[in-house]
Write an enzyme that holds these catalytic residues in place. Structure first.
Site, short mmCIF file in Angstrom:
data_model
loop_
_atom_site.label_atom_id
_atom_site.label_comp_id
_atom_site.label_asym_id
_atom_site.label_seq_id
_atom_site.Cartn_x
_atom_site.Cartn_y
_atom_site.Cartn_z
N TYR A 189 42.42 -43.53 -45.64
CA TYR A 189 41.83 -42.75 -44.27
C TYR A 189 41.26 -42.27 -45.19
O TYR A 189 39.98 -41.44 -45.11
CB TYR A 189 42.52 -42.50 -43.94
CG TYR A 189 43.28 -43.26 -42.46
CD1 TYR A 189 42.24 -44.67 -42.26
CD2 TYR A 189 43.66 -42.49 -41.48
CE1 TYR A 189 42.67 -45.62 -41.31
CE2 TYR A 189 43.71 -44.02 -40.13
CZ TYR A 189 43.45 -44.71 -40.09
OH TYR A 189 43.24 -45.50 -39.44
N CYS A 231 50.15 -39.32 -39.80
CA CYS A 231 48.97 -39.07 -41.34
C CYS A 231 48.24 -37.85 -41.01
O CYS A 231 48.13 -36.83 -39.31
CB CYS A 231 48.14 -40.38 -40.71
SG CYS A 231 46.48 -40.56 -41.95
N CYS A 276 50.55 -34.85 -47.23
CA CYS A 276 49.88 -36.33 -47.11
C CYS A 276 51.54 -37.18 -46.60
O CYS A 276 52.26 -36.75 -47.56
CB CYS A 276 49.31 -36.58 -48.13
SG CYS A 276 49.05 -39.16 -47.69
N THR A 336 45.30 -36.33 -42.24
CA THR A 336 44.20 -37.08 -42.10
C THR A 336 44.19 -37.42 -40.97
O THR A 336 42.90 -36.99 -39.98
CB THR A 336 43.59 -37.89 -43.41
OG1 THR A 336 43.61 -37.64 -44.46
CG2 THR A 336 42.38 -38.29 -43.22
#
Length: 269
Positions: free
Chosen positions: A47, A79, A193, A81
């Protein structure tokens, strides 16, 4: 009338890959009999290389399919992102509680002794205005240095699959923070992350004993427990399901790699 979910209604965890397992783990510790589905978008990984527009369209659409198929009581975007870009779009599209994942800048600001914080994430996460806002709100009197390290996502996926990876990726990631002006003073690194805690041991070895690594997984698990407080759960634990979007060049990992996380079967969509 009781509108609480059925005991077997699962918690849905969603990530681009296997990083969200670092969020699943502490959640299972708090809710040991909860049913769960772990979904990984292998067709879209990584991603961190996608544009905001791509993710804002892809993530709600895919989560919509997953919610329709598995009927979860709650969905976790495990996640950073996807959360920093698509969370508002997902909440607008789906009628169930959604828990996102944000960089742990607030606790990092409370922990640092030197006033210098490193934020290690994907390229997409570290460029987000959301990270600017968190830094301004919770660490305005600190030095917050960021570095995007896509190589760590690749390394974490390989490690969990039992495959070799380039150890220099770990060194490059830490150097990306250290080599910035003021980087020598960093004493807390935010793993922004969910893949990166899977490499915590390796990152700690390179960062050194004077640096604390923190992530938001335990806080997310507590949030899930809070949102489901009072709901009914099955009496006994049962294996979870892992579901992967089909990818021609990235097959799902072997079940043996996922079994330590309570996963008993693999599906593809």
């Amino acid at each position: 009338m009781d509108h609480s979910p059925e005991p077997d209604a699962p918690i849905l965890f969603f990530d681009s890959g296997l990083g969200g397992l670092s969020v699943l783990d502490p959640t299972r510790a708090l809710l040991p009999t909860a049913r769960f589905v772990y979904a990984a978008d292998y067709a879209g990984l990584p991603y961190g290389k996608k544009t905001n527009e791509e993710l804002a369209a892809r993530v709600p659409a895919l989560l919509g399919r997953l919610v329709e198929r598995y009927q979860p009581r709650l969905a976790v975007i495990a996640c950073n992102t996807a959360s920093t870009i698509a969370l508002p779009h997902v909440r607008a599209a789906l009628d169930l509680p959604i828990v996102g994942t944000v960089p742990a800048i607030k606790p990092a600001a409370e922990l640092t002794q030197t006033g210098a914080i490193g934020v290690l994430g994907t390229e997409a996460t570290v460029r987000q205005p959301y990270v600017d806002d968190l830094s301004a709100k919770f660490a305005s009197d600190k030095t917050v240095l960021r570095h995007g390290s896509p190589g760590l996502v690749t390394a974490a996926e390989a490690k969990l699959n039992g495959q070799p990876y380039d150890p220099a990726a770990i060194e490059r990631a830490i150097a990306g923070l250290r080599n910035q002006p003021g980087g020598d003073a960093i004493d807390v690194i935010v793993l922004a992350c969910t893949h990166f805690p899977l490499l915590a041991e390796e990152l700690q070895a390179v960062a050194g004993p004077g640096v604390r690594l923190i992530d938001g997984a335990a806080g997310i698990a507590r949030r899930i427990a809070y949102l489901t407080d009072g709901q009914r759960w099955p009496a006994d634990p049962a294996p979870g399901i892992a579901v992967f979007t089909r990818s021609d060049d990235r097959p799902p990992p072997p079940l043996a790699a996922l079994a330590p996380y309570g996963i008993g079967s693999i599906e593809t969509i």
